[in-house]
Design an enzyme around this catalytic site. Structure first.
Site, PDB file in Angstrom:
ATOM      1  N   ASP A   9      56.036 126.368  35.138  1.00  0.00           N
ATOM      2  CA  ASP A   9      56.993 125.970  36.165  1.00  0.00           C
ATOM      3  C   ASP A   9      57.207 127.132  37.123  1.00  0.00           C
ATOM      4  O   ASP A   9      57.183 128.306  36.716  1.00  0.00           O
ATOM      5  CB  ASP A   9      58.332 125.561  35.552  1.00  0.00           C
ATOM      6  CG  ASP A   9      59.282 125.010  36.609  1.00  0.00           C
ATOM      7  OD1 ASP A   9      59.030 123.880  37.089  1.00  0.00           O
ATOM      8  OD2 ASP A   9      60.252 125.696  36.965  1.00  0.00           O
ATOM      9  N   GLU A  11      59.662 128.553  40.480  1.00  0.00           N
ATOM     10  CA  GLU A  11      60.765 128.434  41.425  1.00  0.00           C
ATOM     11  C   GLU A  11      60.290 129.060  42.725  1.00  0.00           C
ATOM     12  O   GLU A  11      59.535 130.044  42.723  1.00  0.00           O
ATOM     13  CB  GLU A  11      62.022 129.138  40.913  1.00  0.00           C
ATOM     14  CG  GLU A  11      62.541 128.592  39.584  1.00  0.00           C
ATOM     15  CD  GLU A  11      62.866 127.110  39.632  1.00  0.00           C
ATOM     16  OE1 GLU A  11      63.262 126.611  40.710  1.00  0.00           O
ATOM     17  OE2 GLU A  11      62.707 126.432  38.597  1.00  0.00           O
ATOM     18  N   HIS A 147      66.647 124.384  36.452  1.00  0.00           N
ATOM     19  CA  HIS A 147      66.210 124.937  37.736  1.00  0.00           C
ATOM     20  C   HIS A 147      65.872 126.423  37.652  1.00  0.00           C
ATOM     21  O   HIS A 147      65.699 127.066  38.692  1.00  0.00           O
ATOM     22  CB  HIS A 147      67.227 124.689  38.856  1.00  0.00           C
ATOM     23  CG  HIS A 147      67.380 123.240  39.215  1.00  0.00           C
ATOM     24  ND1 HIS A 147      66.331 122.472  39.662  1.00  0.00           N
ATOM     25  CD2 HIS A 147      68.461 122.424  39.175  1.00  0.00           C
ATOM     26  CE1 HIS A 147      66.754 121.246  39.886  1.00  0.00           C
ATOM     27  NE2 HIS A 147      68.043 121.188  39.592  1.00  0.00           N
ATOM     28  N   ASP A 152      63.106 125.046  32.604  1.00  0.00           N
ATOM     29  CA  ASP A 152      62.414 123.777  32.852  1.00  0.00           C
ATOM     30  C   ASP A 152      61.152 123.644  31.995  1.00  0.00           C
ATOM     31  O   ASP A 152      60.801 122.544  31.559  1.00  0.00           O
ATOM     32  CB  ASP A 152      62.057 123.663  34.339  1.00  0.00           C
ATOM     33  CG  ASP A 152      63.289 123.437  35.203  1.00  0.00           C
ATOM     34  OD1 ASP A 152      64.379 123.222  34.636  1.00  0.00           O
ATOM     35  OD2 ASP A 152      63.165 123.482  36.446  1.00  0.00           O
TER      36      ASP A 152
END
Length: 473
Positions: A9, A11, A147, A152
């Protein structure tokens, strides 16, 4: 689930992989069902983190200020991904960012991808929502760091474990393998089954939530072309927008490329898709008409609308999509060929023109060049843009046959205009003998007809002149 995969994942500073940057990476590598590595890091994006992103993720400018740049962490990330399948929720997003970040380092990422959004849709078709929040809610999963990248990843990991327990490890693995073999790059919200699209010639239409298409395209291999849009989404901003908005796909098969080109041009003009930049409606199509008398002033007149009729093409040059385009190209031609702007009608006044004063005009305006010679030079300069007179006595058909599908199309033309595409003897007879509206000239159709009717190399398409035969052979 798979022999070797990495749950990943990211960000980021925004949703566009071309312009935005990564702020955090988390990855868990699993081999034969056993977690073998876990890694996460903040990343200095080199750009400002907006207040909205900071509020959403909790990652501030201060937090990433001393973090390593992507170039510093890329080797460790690539080592984790080596030999593994990249698994992510909406994998196109994460994969697109990685492609762009690595391309800035002149590194090509070659990795298979699997989207857990699409996997969730296959595993739990009874549910409508398949975003991470929806999955957490329906399965009772929680996260103290939603988040954030590792938070996540851990939600995905917990969900995969739960799904294998509820539905069976073999079932989950089977569906994962099916996705891996061709659809992992697809937008997760796409309702159309990509395998239903044939790899034959035709036109495809992308739709979002509304009734109007987002984009219309053509290809000789529909499924392959549609897939190429989604595979390019990580590198192209327009393709990314289409992939984000698309919900369903429709398509129309044709016998070959000509039929696909004609149908695409007609549908784009009729439906005006927001993401099509070409084949738009021709609001001000025009051409230059050359006067036969060398002493006429101006020698050229711009014609449009009903005056732009195929019967007049012997004296017309162009066509152009606008008056400004026509004038601009004529000025360039005059400059390179030493023609008189005053005689052409592009400059007002009498006597010696400005071009002659600076040595760009040979003097037809002041008697130093004979009008007949200037007229001849003008004809020669314009020759490459002369509109072709319809070379047939009447209507013609271009027969296009696809041996693979057995489909035959006959495209009827008259005076460079496409009248109809028919597939049977009855349809052909009706199209040949029905009363039609006055033919409207269309630039794209003219160019297609010119290419396929007159240019050598298209002899594999059979041309039928009517009335010779009204039967589809």
């Amino acid at each position: 689930m798979l022999p070797c995969y990495v749950l990943l994942d990211l960000e980021t500073t925004g949703g566009n992989p071309v312009h935005d940057r990564i702020t955090e990476i988390a990855a868990v590598r699993v081999e034969h069902g056993v977690e073998v590595a876990r890694w996460s890091t903040l990343v200095n994006p080199g750009v400002h983190v907006s207040g909205f992103i900071e509020q959403l993720t909790g990652i501030s400018n201060a937090m990433v200020a001393s973090a390593p740049r992507f170039a510093e962490v890329a080797p460790e990330l690539l080592a984790l991904l080596d030999g593994a399948v990249l698994v992510a929720h909406n994998v196109r997003f994460d994969h697109g960012f990685l492609l762009n970040e690595l391309s800035r380092l002149d590194v090509t990422l070659r990795v298979k991808t699997l989207c857990t959004v699409r996997l969730s849709r296959l595993l739990y078709p009874q549910f409508k929502g398949h975003g991470l929040d929806a999955i957490m809610q329906r399965h009772g999963l929680t996260s103290a760091a939603r988040h954030r990248a590792m938070g996540d990843v851990e939600v995905m990991q917990s969900w995969l474990t739960l799904a294998q327990t509820e539905l069976g490890a073999e079932h989950v693995a089977g569906l994962a393998q099916r996705l891996l073999q061709g659809s992992a790059a697809l937008p997760p919200q796409l309702d159309t089954n990509i395998t239903d699209i044939p790899d034959t010639p035709g036109v495809y239409l992308f739709f979002g939530e509304g009734a109007l298409p987002l984009y219309i395209g053509k290809s000789v291999k529909l499924r392959s072309r549609v897939m190429s849009h989604f595979q390019a989404a990580g590198r192209n901003a327009r393709e990314m927008r289409i992939a984000q908005e698309i919900r369903r796909i429709e398509w129309v098969e044709t016998a070959g490329e000509l039929g696909a080109l004609l149908l695409e041009a007609r549908l784009v003009k009729a439906r005006q898709p927001v993401h099509n930049r070409q084949l738009r409606r021709e609001g001000d199509l025009c051409a230059w008409r050359l006067e036969a008398n060398p002493n006429s002033r101006p020698l050229l007149t711009l014609v449009r609308g009903s005056e732009l009729a195929p019967e007049q093409f012997g004296a017309l040059y162009g066509p152009y999509r606008s008056k400004s385009q026509a004038q601009s190209q004529l000025r360039e031609l005059a400059e390179t060929q030493g023609l008189c702007l005053q005689a052409l009608g592009l400059e007002s006044g009498k006597g010696r023109c400005f071009g002659h004063q600076i040595g760009r005009c040979k003097g037809v305006c002041c008697g130093e060049e004979a009008p007949e010679r200037h007229h001849l030079r003008l004809q020669l300069a314009l020759a490459g843009n002369k509109l072709q007179v319809w070379p047939f006595a009447g209507k013609v058909g271009v027969r296009e046959h696809n041996a693979r599908t057995g489909r035959t199309d006959i495209h009827l033309f008259d005076q460079w205009c496409h009248l109809a595409t028919v597939h049977s003897d009855d349809d052909l007879h009706e199209a040949l003998h029905s009363r039609t509206e006055p033919l409207a000239f269309n630039l794209d159709t003219y160019r297609l007809a010119l290419k396929h009717l007159l240019v050598p190399g298209h002899d594999k398409l059979k041309i039928l002149e009517f009335p010779v035969s009204t039967a589809i052979q």
